[in-house]
Design an enzyme around this catalytic site. Structure first.
Site, PDB file in Angstrom:
ATOM      1  N   CYS A 113     -40.865 -49.271  28.759  1.00  0.00           N
ATOM      2  CA  CYS A 113     -40.875 -47.857  28.337  1.00  0.00           C
ATOM      3  C   CYS A 113     -39.485 -47.284  28.076  1.00  0.00           C
ATOM      4  CB  CYS A 113     -41.594 -47.014  29.390  1.00  0.00           C
ATOM      5  SG  CYS A 113     -43.286 -47.540  29.667  1.00  0.00           S
ATOM      6  N   HIS A 239     -39.798 -39.377  28.738  1.00  0.00           N
ATOM      7  CA  HIS A 239     -40.845 -40.369  28.491  1.00  0.00           C
ATOM      8  C   HIS A 239     -42.195 -39.771  28.877  1.00  0.00           C
ATOM      9  CE1 HIS A 239     -43.152 -43.937  28.389  1.00  0.00           C
ATOM     10  NE2 HIS A 239     -43.198 -44.115  29.698  1.00  0.00           N
ATOM     11  N   ASN A 269     -49.514 -42.902  27.441  1.00  0.00           N
ATOM     12  CA  ASN A 269     -48.200 -43.536  27.530  1.00  0.00           C
ATOM     13  C   ASN A 269     -48.098 -44.607  26.441  1.00  0.00           C
ATOM     14  OD1 ASN A 269     -45.949 -45.024  28.215  1.00  0.00           O
ATOM     15  ND2 ASN A 269     -46.463 -45.174  30.398  1.00  0.00           N
TER      16      ASN A 269
HETATM   17  C1  LIG Z   1     -51.801 -44.171  38.205  1.00  0.00           C
HETATM   18  C2  LIG Z   1     -51.761 -42.762  38.784  1.00  0.00           C
HETATM   19  C3  LIG Z   1     -52.215 -41.756  37.757  1.00  0.00           C
HETATM   20  C4  LIG Z   1     -52.710 -42.694  39.972  1.00  0.00           C
HETATM   21  O1  LIG Z   1     -52.647 -41.420  40.572  1.00  0.00           O
HETATM   22  P1  LIG Z   1     -52.478 -41.298  42.151  1.00  0.00           P
HETATM   23  O2  LIG Z   1     -52.519 -39.862  42.459  1.00  0.00           O
HETATM   24  O3  LIG Z   1     -51.240 -42.067  42.528  1.00  0.00           O
HETATM   25  O4  LIG Z   1     -53.792 -41.982  42.676  1.00  0.00           O
HETATM   26  P2  LIG Z   1     -53.952 -43.231  43.630  1.00  0.00           P
HETATM   27  O5  LIG Z   1     -53.422 -44.474  42.974  1.00  0.00           O
HETATM   28  O6  LIG Z   1     -53.383 -42.858  44.953  1.00  0.00           O
HETATM   29  O7  LIG Z   1     -55.491 -43.349  43.682  1.00  0.00           O
HETATM   30  C5  LIG Z   1     -56.280 -42.365  44.293  1.00  0.00           C
HETATM   31  C6  LIG Z   1     -57.727 -42.768  44.244  1.00  0.00           C
HETATM   32  O8  LIG Z   1     -58.209 -42.627  42.892  1.00  0.00           O
HETATM   33  C7  LIG Z   1     -58.853 -43.830  42.487  1.00  0.00           C
HETATM   34  N1  LIG Z   1     -58.678 -44.017  41.053  1.00  0.00           N
HETATM   35  C8  LIG Z   1     -57.733 -44.724  40.412  1.00  0.00           C
HETATM   36  N2  LIG Z   1     -57.915 -44.664  39.090  1.00  0.00           N
HETATM   37  C9  LIG Z   1     -58.981 -43.874  38.886  1.00  0.00           C
HETATM   38  C10 LIG Z   1     -59.643 -43.420  37.744  1.00  0.00           C
HETATM   39  N3  LIG Z   1     -59.255 -43.749  36.501  1.00  0.00           N
HETATM   40  N4  LIG Z   1     -60.705 -42.597  37.900  1.00  0.00           N
HETATM   41  C11 LIG Z   1     -61.122 -42.227  39.111  1.00  0.00           C
HETATM   42  N5  LIG Z   1     -60.535 -42.639  40.234  1.00  0.00           N
HETATM   43  C12 LIG Z   1     -59.478 -43.444  40.138  1.00  0.00           C
HETATM   44  C13 LIG Z   1     -58.192 -44.908  43.287  1.00  0.00           C
HETATM   45  O9  LIG Z   1     -59.036 -46.024  43.374  1.00  0.00           O
HETATM   46  C14 LIG Z   1     -57.977 -44.238  44.618  1.00  0.00           C
HETATM   47  O10 LIG Z   1     -59.178 -44.268  45.333  1.00  0.00           O
HETATM   48  P3  LIG Z   1     -59.189 -44.550  46.924  1.00  0.00           P
HETATM   49  O11 LIG Z   1     -58.392 -43.423  47.503  1.00  0.00           O
HETATM   50  O12 LIG Z   1     -60.632 -44.529  47.230  1.00  0.00           O
HETATM   51  O13 LIG Z   1     -58.519 -45.876  47.066  1.00  0.00           O
HETATM   52  C15 LIG Z   1     -50.339 -42.404  39.251  1.00  0.00           C
HETATM   53  O14 LIG Z   1     -49.998 -43.167  40.384  1.00  0.00           O
HETATM   54  C16 LIG Z   1     -49.306 -42.646  38.197  1.00  0.00           C
HETATM   55  O15 LIG Z   1     -49.299 -42.021  37.166  1.00  0.00           O
HETATM   56  N6  LIG Z   1     -48.330 -43.553  38.468  1.00  0.00           N
HETATM   57  C17 LIG Z   1     -47.279 -43.845  37.552  1.00  0.00           C
HETATM   58  C18 LIG Z   1     -47.823 -44.695  36.491  1.00  0.00           C
HETATM   59  C19 LIG Z   1     -46.920 -44.772  35.332  1.00  0.00           C
HETATM   60  O16 LIG Z   1     -46.626 -43.762  34.731  1.00  0.00           O
HETATM   61  N7  LIG Z   1     -46.501 -45.965  34.990  1.00  0.00           N
HETATM   62  C20 LIG Z   1     -45.711 -46.202  33.881  1.00  0.00           C
HETATM   63  C21 LIG Z   1     -44.341 -45.779  34.163  1.00  0.00           C
HETATM   64  S1  LIG Z   1     -43.436 -45.998  32.723  1.00  0.00           S
END
Ligand SMILES: CC(C)(COP(=O)(O)OP(=O)(O)OC[C@H]1O[C@@H](n2cnc3c(N)ncnc32)[C@H](O)[C@@H]1OP(=O)(O)O)[C@@H](O)C(=O)NCCC(=O)NCCS
Length: 312
Positions: A113, A239, A269
């Site tokens: 990215c 980004h 993204n």
């Molecule tokens: C991926 C992201 C959106 C997840 O959000 P979060 O608030 O961290 O959520 P978590 O990973 O803690 O997951 C919370 C719960 O939601 C669930 N979950 C994950 N994806 C889901 C979806 N698409 N729909 C519903 N529930 C979902 C998980 O399984 C978890 O359930 P659990 O608590 O029963 O285990 C977030 O971590 C994120 O954006 N991270 C950065 C990713 C990124 O930008 N990467 C590229 C960088 S360049």
């Protein structure tokens, strides 16, 4: 040392749009979950036979048309992609021939990215010391190909697209800002990777925290090294990975909301393509004036991260 400037932007997004409602039919998720956790509503998805180079060529044509620069005037083509058409030839060579850039040297860089900022920093070196006078950067990504469409943790986040810029050496000594800082740390390789050359694997929660910290630190560093304050920045283009990351960063840097460009809701993204897609959109909307200082910041797999400040 020569001065340098971005003189044109352009982009391409595939026609097919995948909405949160579409994803609700594919995995156990909801529009409400995706919207509140990421701010994403739609993403563009390339056709099966539409490769990264095919999208890059469309974006490149758009940039050339807007610039008035002839293909043979381009001397350097840097292509940032994490989803090349094949191991080799490079996607850059395929785009070079597709655009008729017969006088350009062309190569790919891999920085996920952060690809646009890495490319700017490479182009900066070649133009500043005078090796070349006109360079093109294309960032093109087909993440739909490396997404496991059964993994709800990742399939909601990414989209396809391509965008780029032409950067030109200024013959007269010029004092406008064109500064890039790039960084890498391979010890985090496992947190965001395509380990089996197949699908993205990501520890989203950890990536989220390190992304905010790293982008906060590097924007503070670049502002300081340019002798600027956040008030001097007319437009901040981070980004576009997640609205919560963008908002946290804006709050950390105390940048007013109206100065932060956001389009993650419509593209998801798009990795390296995300900043140049946003830059092109902001320019087309007339949000940038000559002399404005624009700050970019990105973070991605590697980890790689970087920031730029440029003057329009
Ligand atoms: C991926 C992201 C959106 C997840 O959000 P979060 O608030 O961290 O959520 P978590 O990973 O803690 O997951 C919370 C719960 O939601 C669930 N979950 C994950 N994806 C889901 C979806 N698409 N729909 C519903 N529930 C979902 C998980 O399984 C978890 O359930 P659990 O608590 O029963 O285990 C977030 O971590 C994120 O954006 N991270 C950065 C990713 C990124 O930008 N990467 C590229 C960088 S360049």
């Amino acid at each position: 040392m020569f001065g340098i400037k971005i003189i044109a932007t352009g982009s391409y997004a595939p026609k097919k749009v995948l909405s949160n409602a579409d994803l609700e039919k594919m995995v156990d998720t909801s529009d409400e979950w995706i919207t509140t956790r990421t701010g994403i509503k739609n993403r563009h998805i390339a056709a099966k036979n539409e490769t990264a180079s095919a999208m890059g060529i469309k974006a490149g044509k758009n940039i050339l048309e807007k610039s008035g620069i002839k293909p043979e005037e381009i001397e350097l083509l840097v292509v940032a992609t994490a989803t090349p058409d094949m191991n080799f030839p490079s996607t850059a060579c395929l785009i070079q021939t597709g655009l008729g850039l017969k006088n350009a040297v062309a190569f790919d860089i891999s920085a996920a990215c952060s690809g646009f900022i890495y490319s700017l920093s490479i182009v900066e070196q070649y133009l500043k010391i005078g090796t070349y006078s006109t360079a093109m950067i294309i960032c093109t990504e087909k993440f739909s190909e490396i997404i496991n469409w059964e993994d709800r943790n990742t399939c909601i986040l990414f989209g396809d697209g391509a965008a780029g810029v032409i950067v030109k050496r200024e013959e007269e000594q010029n004092t406008s800002v064109f500064k890039n800082i790039i960084k890498s740390d391979g010890k985090y390789a496992d947190l965001l990777a395509v380990p089996d050359r197949k699908y993205i694997d990501m520890k989203g929660n950890t990536v989220f925290k390190i992304a905010i910290r790293s982008m906060g630190d590097i924007t503070t560093e670049i502002l300081k090294s340019c002798g600027l304050k956040t008030e001097d920045i007319a437009l901040f283009i981070p980004h576009q990975a997640n609205l919560r990351i963008i908002n946290a960063l804006g709050d950390l840097l105390k940048i007013p909301k109206e100065k932060v460009y956001i389009n993650v809701g419509e593209y998801g993204n798009t990795s390296a393509a995300s900043i140049p897609i946003a830059l092109n959109e902001a320019d087309e909307k007339g949000l940038i004036k000559k002399g404005d200082k624009i700050m970019f910041v990105a973070f991605g797999g590697g980890f790689t991260w970087g920031a730029s400040i440029i003057e329009w």
